[in-house]
Design a protein around this motif. Structure first.
Motif, PDB file in Angstrom:
ATOM      1  N   GLY A  30      10.944   7.337   6.791  1.00 19.54           N
ATOM      2  CA  GLY A  30      11.063   5.877   6.796  1.00 19.54           C
ATOM      3  C   GLY A  30      12.192   5.455   5.876  1.00 19.54           C
ATOM      4  N   GLY A  31      13.417   5.445   6.347  1.00 18.09           N
ATOM      5  CA  GLY A  31      14.552   5.065   5.521  1.00 18.09           C
ATOM      6  C   GLY A  31      14.512   3.602   5.112  1.00 18.09           C
ATOM      7  N   ASP A  32      13.854   2.780   5.891  1.00 26.23           N
ATOM      8  CA  ASP A  32      13.772   1.359   5.579  1.00 26.23           C
ATOM      9  C   ASP A  32      12.685   1.053   4.558  1.00 26.23           C
ATOM     10  OD1 ASP A  32      15.782   0.895   7.337  1.00 26.23           O
ATOM     11  OD2 ASP A  32      14.469   0.319   9.001  1.00 26.23           O
ATOM     12  N   ALA A  33      11.839   2.020   4.272  1.00 31.28           N
ATOM     13  CA  ALA A  33      10.721   1.755   3.368  1.00 31.28           C
ATOM     14  C   ALA A  33      11.214   1.389   1.972  1.00 31.28           C
ATOM     15  CB  ALA A  33       9.790   2.958   3.302  1.00 31.28           C
ATOM     16  N   LEU A  34      12.212   2.084   1.484  1.00 31.87           N
ATOM     17  CA  LEU A  34      12.732   1.775   0.157  1.00 31.87           C
ATOM     18  C   LEU A  34      13.373   0.387   0.151  1.00 31.87           C
ATOM     19  CD1 LEU A  34      13.201   2.775  -2.695  1.00 31.87           C
ATOM     20  CD2 LEU A  34      15.373   3.735  -1.933  1.00 31.87           C
ATOM     21  N   PHE A  35      14.123   0.069   1.195  1.00 30.31           N
ATOM     22  CA  PHE A  35      14.747  -1.250   1.293  1.00 30.31           C
ATOM     23  C   PHE A  35      13.696  -2.360   1.280  1.00 30.31           C
ATOM     24  CE2 PHE A  35      15.876  -4.742   4.177  1.00 30.31           C
ATOM     25  CZ  PHE A  35      16.901  -5.318   3.440  1.00 30.31           C
ATOM     26  N   TRP A  36      12.644  -2.205   2.111  1.00 28.57           N
ATOM     27  CA  TRP A  36      11.613  -3.227   2.172  1.00 28.57           C
ATOM     28  C   TRP A  36      10.791  -3.285   0.890  1.00 28.57           C
ATOM     29  CZ3 TRP A  36      11.929  -7.134   5.162  1.00 28.57           C
ATOM     30  CH2 TRP A  36      12.540  -7.013   6.408  1.00 28.57           C
ATOM     31  N   GLY A  37      10.610  -2.154   0.256  1.00 25.68           N
ATOM     32  CA  GLY A  37       9.873  -2.153  -1.011  1.00 25.68           C
ATOM     33  C   GLY A  37      10.617  -2.899  -2.101  1.00 25.68           C
ATOM     34  N   ILE A  38      11.904  -2.646  -2.226  1.00 24.42           N
ATOM     35  CA  ILE A  38      12.698  -3.342  -3.244  1.00 24.42           C
ATOM     36  C   ILE A  38      12.842  -4.821  -2.892  1.00 24.42           C
ATOM     37  CG2 ILE A  38      14.995  -3.476  -4.269  1.00 24.42           C
ATOM     38  CD1 ILE A  38      15.082  -0.427  -4.107  1.00 24.42           C
ATOM     39  N   THR A  39      13.006  -5.097  -1.586  1.00 22.07           N
ATOM     40  CA  THR A  39      13.099  -6.503  -1.163  1.00 22.07           C
ATOM     41  C   THR A  39      11.803  -7.248  -1.484  1.00 22.07           C
ATOM     42  OG1 THR A  39      14.587  -5.866   0.628  1.00 22.07           O
ATOM     43  CG2 THR A  39      13.541  -8.033   0.780  1.00 22.07           C
ATOM     44  N   GLY A  40      10.676  -6.618  -1.229  1.00 20.03           N
ATOM     45  CA  GLY A  40       9.390  -7.239  -1.564  1.00 20.03           C
ATOM     46  C   GLY A  40       9.241  -7.467  -3.057  1.00 20.03           C
ATOM     47  N   LEU A  41       9.716  -6.515  -3.849  1.00 15.83           N
ATOM     48  CA  LEU A  41       9.647  -6.666  -5.301  1.00 15.83           C
ATOM     49  C   LEU A  41      10.512  -7.836  -5.766  1.00 15.83           C
ATOM     50  CD1 LEU A  41       8.600  -5.454  -7.956  1.00 15.83           C
ATOM     51  CD2 LEU A  41      10.673  -4.079  -8.024  1.00 15.83           C
ATOM     52  N   VAL A  42      11.702  -7.947  -5.229  1.00 15.67           N
ATOM     53  CA  VAL A  42      12.599  -9.034  -5.629  1.00 15.67           C
ATOM     54  C   VAL A  42      12.057 -10.384  -5.176  1.00 15.67           C
ATOM     55  CG1 VAL A  42      14.902 -10.005  -5.245  1.00 15.67           C
ATOM     56  CG2 VAL A  42      14.645  -7.574  -5.724  1.00 15.67           C
ATOM     57  N   VAL A  43      11.611 -10.465  -3.942  1.00 14.94           N
ATOM     58  CA  VAL A  43      11.078 -11.733  -3.433  1.00 14.94           C
ATOM     59  C   VAL A  43       9.799 -12.110  -4.172  1.00 14.94           C
ATOM     60  CG1 VAL A  43      10.062 -12.858  -1.393  1.00 14.94           C
ATOM     61  CG2 VAL A  43      12.160 -11.523  -1.171  1.00 14.94           C
ATOM     62  N   GLY A  44       8.940 -11.151  -4.420  1.00 16.35           N
ATOM     63  CA  GLY A  44       7.696 -11.436  -5.142  1.00 16.35           C
ATOM     64  C   GLY A  44       7.951 -11.902  -6.559  1.00 16.35           C
ATOM     65  N   SER A  45       8.876 -11.253  -7.257  1.00 15.88           N
ATOM     66  CA  SER A  45       9.166 -11.686  -8.623  1.00 15.88           C
ATOM     67  C   SER A  45       9.819 -13.064  -8.637  1.00 15.88           C
ATOM     68  CB  SER A  45      10.042 -10.666  -9.337  1.00 15.88           C
ATOM     69  OG  SER A  45      11.275 -10.515  -8.662  1.00 15.88           O
ATOM     70  N   ALA A  46      10.630 -13.380  -7.624  1.00 17.50           N
ATOM     71  CA  ALA A  46      11.225 -14.712  -7.552  1.00 17.50           C
ATOM     72  C   ALA A  46      10.152 -15.772  -7.301  1.00 17.50           C
ATOM     73  CB  ALA A  46      12.275 -14.752  -6.448  1.00 17.50           C
ATOM     74  N   LEU A  47       9.178 -15.455  -6.457  1.00 13.66           N
ATOM     75  CA  LEU A  47       8.098 -16.410  -6.194  1.00 13.66           C
ATOM     76  C   LEU A  47       7.237 -16.633  -7.429  1.00 13.66           C
ATOM     77  CD1 LEU A  47       6.928 -15.361  -2.618  1.00 13.66           C
ATOM     78  CD2 LEU A  47       8.113 -17.466  -3.267  1.00 13.66           C
ATOM     79  N   VAL A  48       6.961 -15.569  -8.157  1.00 13.65           N
ATOM     80  CA  VAL A  48       6.150 -15.707  -9.368  1.00 13.65           C
ATOM     81  C   VAL A  48       6.907 -16.519 -10.411  1.00 13.65           C
ATOM     82  CG1 VAL A  48       5.165 -14.443 -11.312  1.00 13.65           C
ATOM     83  CG2 VAL A  48       4.769 -13.643  -9.000  1.00 13.65           C
ATOM     84  N   ALA A  49       8.215 -16.264 -10.545  1.00 12.34           N
ATOM     85  CA  ALA A  49       8.999 -17.019 -11.521  1.00 12.34           C
ATOM     86  C   ALA A  49       9.096 -18.489 -11.134  1.00 12.34           C
ATOM     87  CB  ALA A  49      10.391 -16.418 -11.634  1.00 12.34           C
ATOM     88  N   ALA A  50       9.175 -18.767  -9.850  1.00 13.55           N
ATOM     89  CA  ALA A  50       9.284 -20.158  -9.405  1.00 13.55           C
ATOM     90  C   ALA A  50       7.960 -20.900  -9.509  1.00 13.55           C
ATOM     91  CB  ALA A  50       9.776 -20.210  -7.963  1.00 13.55           C
ATOM     92  N   SER A  51       6.830 -20.196  -9.407  1.00 15.10           N
ATOM     93  CA  SER A  51       5.538 -20.879  -9.423  1.00 15.10           C
ATOM     94  C   SER A  51       5.003 -21.102 -10.831  1.00 15.10           C
ATOM     95  CB  SER A  51       4.510 -20.079  -8.622  1.00 15.10           C
ATOM     96  OG  SER A  51       4.232 -18.857  -9.275  1.00 15.10           O
ATOM     97  N   SER A  52       5.577 -20.462 -11.838  1.00 19.04           N
ATOM     98  CA  SER A  52       5.061 -20.642 -13.195  1.00 19.04           C
ATOM     99  C   SER A  52       5.574 -21.969 -13.758  1.00 19.04           C
ATOM    100  CB  SER A  52       5.484 -19.481 -14.089  1.00 19.04           C
ATOM    101  OG  SER A  52       6.890 -19.433 -14.189  1.00 19.04           O
ATOM    102  N   PRO A  53       4.736 -22.704 -14.470  1.00 19.23           N
ATOM    103  CA  PRO A  53       5.162 -23.994 -15.020  1.00 19.23           C
ATOM    104  C   PRO A  53       6.138 -23.786 -16.175  1.00 19.23           C
ATOM    105  CG  PRO A  53       2.977 -23.455 -15.793  1.00 19.23           C
ATOM    106  CD  PRO A  53       3.353 -22.403 -14.787  1.00 19.23           C
ATOM    107  N   PRO A  54       6.986 -24.766 -16.445  1.00 16.98           N
ATOM    108  CA  PRO A  54       7.917 -24.620 -17.563  1.00 16.98           C
ATOM    109  C   PRO A  54       7.156 -24.619 -18.884  1.00 16.98           C
ATOM    110  CG  PRO A  54       8.017 -26.831 -16.669  1.00 16.98           C
ATOM    111  CD  PRO A  54       7.147 -26.014 -15.752  1.00 16.98           C
ATOM    112  N   PRO A  55       7.717 -24.010 -19.911  1.00 15.58           N
ATOM    113  CA  PRO A  55       7.012 -23.984 -21.197  1.00 15.58           C
ATOM    114  C   PRO A  55       6.867 -25.397 -21.766  1.00 15.58           C
ATOM    115  CG  PRO A  55       9.251 -23.157 -21.434  1.00 15.58           C
ATOM    116  CD  PRO A  55       9.007 -23.327 -19.969  1.00 15.58           C
ATOM    117  N   ALA A  56       5.755 -25.628 -22.434  1.00 17.11           N
ATOM    118  CA  ALA A  56       5.494 -26.939 -23.011  1.00 17.11           C
ATOM    119  C   ALA A  56       6.340 -27.126 -24.268  1.00 17.11           C
ATOM    120  CB  ALA A  56       4.013 -27.059 -23.364  1.00 17.11           C
ATOM    121  N   VAL A  57       6.806 -28.341 -24.465  1.00 15.96           N
ATOM    122  CA  VAL A  57       7.590 -28.668 -25.649  1.00 15.96           C
ATOM    123  C   VAL A  57       6.617 -29.034 -26.758  1.00 15.96           C
ATOM    124  CG1 VAL A  57       9.343 -30.201 -26.605  1.00 15.96           C
ATOM    125  CG2 VAL A  57       9.487 -29.477 -24.229  1.00 15.96           C
TER     126      VAL A  57
END
Length: 119
Positions: A30-57
């Protein structure tokens, strides 16, 4: 709750992309498995970073001012027999007790009628 859901989704996406499927059982592997795994990691981390609220002042009050020590502390004010002496701690604009140069609380004195305090 949203952060946990996105994190679980990203982990599942990464795990499923690495798991072999029936269509990937050919000699190339499965040559595409590594590509999809890294893509999932990048997309997942971007979603988690976008869904977290900004730090409180957090605002903090400045430290209490330190005043130079007085030359000498005098005695309390003398009062007439029909009046009373009132004393209280001096407060700054934030409602904290003001300290002198030695770290002792400063007091202010007032003289007024005994039945009615001046402040």
């Amino acid at each position: 709750m949203m952060k946990k859901t996105v994190l679980i989704f990203a982990c599942c996406m990464l795990t499923l992309s690495m798991a072999p499927r029936a269509g990937q059982c050919h000699p190339r592997g499965g040559g595409d498995a590594l590509f999809w795994g890294i893509t999932g990691l990048v997309v997942g981390s971007a979603l988690v970073a976008a869904s977290s609220p900004p730090p409180a002042v957090v605002y903090t009050a400045p430290p209490p001012p330190a005043y130079p020590p007085p030359a000498a502390y005098g005695y309390a004010v003398r009062v007439a027999p029909e009046t009373c002496r009132y004393e209280r701690y001096m407060m700054d604009g934030y409602g904290r007790v003001m300290l002198d140069g030695y770290g002792r609380p400063m007091k202010e004195y007032a003289v007024g009628p005994c039945g009615n305090p001046p402040y």
